[in-house]
Scaffold this motif. Structure first.
Motif, PDB file in Angstrom:
ATOM      1  N   LEU A 291      -1.718 -10.775  -0.489  1.00  2.86           N
ATOM      2  CA  LEU A 291      -1.066 -10.053  -1.592  1.00  2.86           C
ATOM      3  C   LEU A 291      -2.133  -9.738  -2.630  1.00  2.86           C
ATOM      4  O   LEU A 291      -2.868 -10.628  -3.063  1.00  2.86           O
ATOM      5  N   ASP A 292      -2.222  -8.461  -2.994  1.00  2.00           N
ATOM      6  CA  ASP A 292      -3.268  -8.033  -3.918  1.00  2.00           C
ATOM      7  C   ASP A 292      -2.621  -7.755  -5.285  1.00  2.00           C
ATOM      8  O   ASP A 292      -1.879  -6.778  -5.426  1.00  2.00           O
ATOM      9  N   PRO A 293      -2.895  -8.607  -6.280  1.00  2.00           N
ATOM     10  CA  PRO A 293      -2.222  -8.435  -7.573  1.00  2.00           C
ATOM     11  C   PRO A 293      -2.602  -7.133  -8.281  1.00  2.00           C
ATOM     12  O   PRO A 293      -1.935  -6.740  -9.232  1.00  2.00           O
ATOM     13  N   ALA A 294      -3.635  -6.460  -7.792  1.00  2.00           N
ATOM     14  CA  ALA A 294      -3.954  -5.153  -8.369  1.00  2.00           C
ATOM     15  C   ALA A 294      -2.988  -4.100  -7.816  1.00  2.00           C
ATOM     16  O   ALA A 294      -2.808  -3.038  -8.410  1.00  2.00           O
ATOM     17  N   LYS A 295      -2.371  -4.405  -6.677  1.00  2.00           N
ATOM     18  CA  LYS A 295      -1.440  -3.442  -6.058  1.00  2.00           C
ATOM     19  C   LYS A 295       0.008  -3.851  -6.280  1.00  2.00           C
ATOM     20  O   LYS A 295       0.856  -3.046  -6.627  1.00  2.00           O
ATOM     21  N   ALA A 296       0.300  -5.143  -6.018  1.00  2.00           N
ATOM     22  CA  ALA A 296       1.685  -5.612  -6.104  1.00  2.00           C
ATOM     23  C   ALA A 296       1.848  -6.525  -7.313  1.00  2.00           C
ATOM     24  O   ALA A 296       0.911  -7.207  -7.711  1.00  2.00           O
ATOM     25  N   VAL A 297       3.057  -6.518  -7.867  1.00  2.00           N
ATOM     26  CA  VAL A 297       3.375  -7.398  -8.995  1.00  2.00           C
ATOM     27  C   VAL A 297       3.881  -8.717  -8.419  1.00  2.00           C
ATOM     28  O   VAL A 297       4.844  -8.726  -7.665  1.00  2.00           O
ATOM     29  N   LEU A 298       3.213  -9.813  -8.756  1.00  2.00           N
ATOM     30  CA  LEU A 298       3.673 -11.136  -8.290  1.00  2.00           C
ATOM     31  C   LEU A 298       4.144 -11.908  -9.507  1.00  2.00           C
ATOM     32  O   LEU A 298       3.406 -12.061 -10.481  1.00  2.00           O
ATOM     33  N   PHE A 299       5.392 -12.398  -9.467  1.00  2.00           N
ATOM     34  CA  PHE A 299       5.920 -13.090 -10.655  1.00  2.00           C
ATOM     35  C   PHE A 299       6.899 -14.187 -10.261  1.00  2.00           C
ATOM     36  O   PHE A 299       7.344 -14.273  -9.116  1.00  2.00           O
ATOM     37  N   ARG A 300       7.177 -15.018 -11.259  1.00  2.00           N
ATOM     38  CA  ARG A 300       8.155 -16.095 -11.087  1.00  2.00           C
ATOM     39  C   ARG A 300       9.511 -15.554 -11.524  1.00  2.00           C
ATOM     40  O   ARG A 300       9.632 -14.987 -12.616  1.00  2.00           O
ATOM     41  N   GLN A 301      10.523 -15.736 -10.690  1.00  2.00           N
ATOM     42  CA  GLN A 301      11.868 -15.214 -10.987  1.00  2.00           C
ATOM     43  C   GLN A 301      12.328 -15.629 -12.389  1.00  2.00           C
ATOM     44  O   GLN A 301      12.851 -14.825 -13.154  1.00  2.00           O
ATOM     45  N   SER A 302      12.097 -16.905 -12.756  1.00  2.00           N
ATOM     46  CA  SER A 302      12.630 -17.424 -14.020  1.00  2.00           C
ATOM     47  C   SER A 302      11.861 -16.902 -15.232  1.00  2.00           C
ATOM     48  O   SER A 302      12.280 -17.143 -16.368  1.00  2.00           O
ATOM     49  N   ASP A 303      10.741 -16.204 -15.020  1.00  2.00           N
ATOM     50  CA  ASP A 303      10.043 -15.590 -16.153  1.00  2.00           C
ATOM     51  C   ASP A 303      10.768 -14.340 -16.651  1.00  2.00           C
ATOM     52  O   ASP A 303      10.377 -13.764 -17.670  1.00  2.00           O
TER      53      ASP A 303
ATOM     54  N   HIS B 287       0.825  -1.221   0.000  1.00  2.00           N
ATOM     55  CA  HIS B 287       0.000   0.000   0.000  1.00  2.00           C
ATOM     56  C   HIS B 287       0.855   1.264   0.000  1.00  2.00           C
ATOM     57  O   HIS B 287       0.336   2.361  -0.067  1.00  2.00           O
ATOM     58  N   LYS B 288       2.179   1.085   0.147  1.00  2.00           N
ATOM     59  CA  LYS B 288       3.030   2.271   0.358  1.00  2.00           C
ATOM     60  C   LYS B 288       3.934   2.595  -0.819  1.00  2.00           C
ATOM     61  O   LYS B 288       4.753   3.512  -0.730  1.00  2.00           O
ATOM     62  N   GLY B 289       3.862   1.826  -1.887  1.00  2.00           N
ATOM     63  CA  GLY B 289       4.726   2.089  -3.038  1.00  2.00           C
ATOM     64  C   GLY B 289       4.481   1.062  -4.123  1.00  2.00           C
ATOM     65  O   GLY B 289       3.448   0.393  -4.120  1.00  2.00           O
ATOM     66  N   GLU B 290       5.454   0.957  -5.043  1.00  2.00           N
ATOM     67  CA  GLU B 290       5.328  -0.030  -6.119  1.00  2.00           C
ATOM     68  C   GLU B 290       6.019  -1.308  -5.672  1.00  2.00           C
ATOM     69  O   GLU B 290       7.259  -1.342  -5.581  1.00  2.00           O
TER      70      GLU B 290
END
Ligand code: TYM
Length: 323
Positions: free
Chosen positions: A72-84, A33-36
């Motif tokens: 974790l809210d994917p509308a706020k935070a980016v969730l990804f796989r390192q190997s992508d 909620h406090k940044g990207e």
């Protein structure tokens, strides 16, 4: 001031435990909620220990589901796989060329491995450099982690400063963010909670398994009537993570007074853990019911992560003379 860029990762070597949750996941979720915020499942790092492809895929998916279920809210935070974002391995190589061997020889994960008489892989030795690449590729300012990762963030800062000295202002200098009360969550045996110590409590344990683990927490052999020391008790230390200040104070007073056995305190701790994760269990079941959901989140996350990573790697290549 611009919003901070926040980044952290979790290694899919098994299911996340309370140490991961309080040390990193909960603070990371608060930071969204406090940044990207950029959070990833560190599957390249997991390859230092997991050599079963089906297990790696399963753990990676589970870690993503667990993180989403915990808030974790994917509308706020980016969730990804390192190997992508495989450019991270290229950046790791570029940093490797600037990394003094003694700096890595001094890192405790490597030192512990050697002290146990085991032969470390080169991947384990170079682990902190890949971690530095993770952090620097996304121009991160803040890295929420448990205390065990502090040294790795310091290595990252050293490498970033050295690169900037030699090649100009290429990297942002990051800082670790550690919540003091959650810096080192202890496990069932009173040592730091860790998959490698086999003393973990998973976030989504079955009720029976969780009860059995909590009832198995190591204690001394004081009889029911004896006064007990709350300061040295693993039960109280874990209870502090879940209960209100008043409830903790009550348990501490009852420890000192004597008359209640460890079994009763453990039951109270079990109840607090079970209740705290109740909403997360419900959310996880809902997420699991739609198997395409997590795939979509990870695919969108990968695209957003790449959009930041590609300009960074391009900048580094140019600065170093590769273009
Ligand atoms: P991993 O998967 O070992 O741990 C994930 C996070 O959980 C924290 N943690 C704890 N915190 C408090 N008490 C404990 N007992 C406890 N056990 C684990 C860890 O400190 C960590 O924050 N190297 C990282 C993954 C990673 C990463 C990164 C993190 C890869 N690249 C870049 C930040 C930035 C790791 O091993 O996580």
């Amino acid at each position: 001031m611009a919003a901070p860029r926040i980044l952290s990762g979790i290694k899919p070597t098994g299911r996340p435990h309370l140490g991961n949750y309080f040390g990193m996941m909960q603070p990371a979720i608060a930071w969204q909620h406090k940044g990207e915020a950029f959070y990833f499942i560190a599957d390249y790092h997991a390859l230092t220990t997991v050599h079963d492809p089906a297990a790696l895929r399963q753990h990676t998916r589970d870690a993503a589901l667990d993180f989403l279920a915990c808030g974790l809210d994917p509308a706020k935070a980016v969730l990804f796989r390192q190997s992508d974002v495989p450019e991270v391995t290229e950046l790791a190589w570029l940093l490797t060329c600037l990394t003094p061997m003694p700096m890595l020889e001094n890192c405790h994960a490597y030192k512990d491995h050697v002290a146990k008489g085991k032969i470390p892989s080169h991947g384990l030795f170079a682990y902190p450099v890949l971690m530095a690449a993770d952090i620097l590729l996304y121009n991160s300012n803040v890295v929420p982690v448990g205390k065990d990762q502090k040294q790795h963030v310091e290595v990252t800062r050293d490498l970033a400063e050295k690169t900037n000295r030699i090649f100009g202002e290429v990297f942002t200098i990051p800082e670790a963010s550690i919540v003091p009360e959650m810096a080192t969550v202890i496990g069932l045996d009173g040592q730091k909670m860790s998959k490698s110590h086999n003393n973990t409590i998973g976030l989504f344990e079955e009720e029976k398994a969780l009860r059995k683990k909590v009832m198995g927490i190591t204690t001394d052999s004081q009889p029911v009537e004896a006064p007990k020391d709350p300061a040295t008790s693993s039960i109280v230390a874990l209870y502090r993570l879940f209960a209100s200040a008043d409830d903790v104070a009550t348990m501490e007073a009852q420890f000192r007074a004597g008359g209640i056995g460890y079994g009763d305190f453990k039951k109270r701790l079990f109840g607090a853990i079970w209740e705290t994760f109740e909403p997360f269990r419900a959310r996880r079941a809902a997420l699991e019911a739609d198997p395409t959901n997590v795939d979509t989140v990870l695919a969108e996350g990968a695209a957003r992560a790449r959009a930041v990573a590609l300009p960074t790697i391009d900048r580094v290549r140019r600065a170093m003379g590769l273009r």
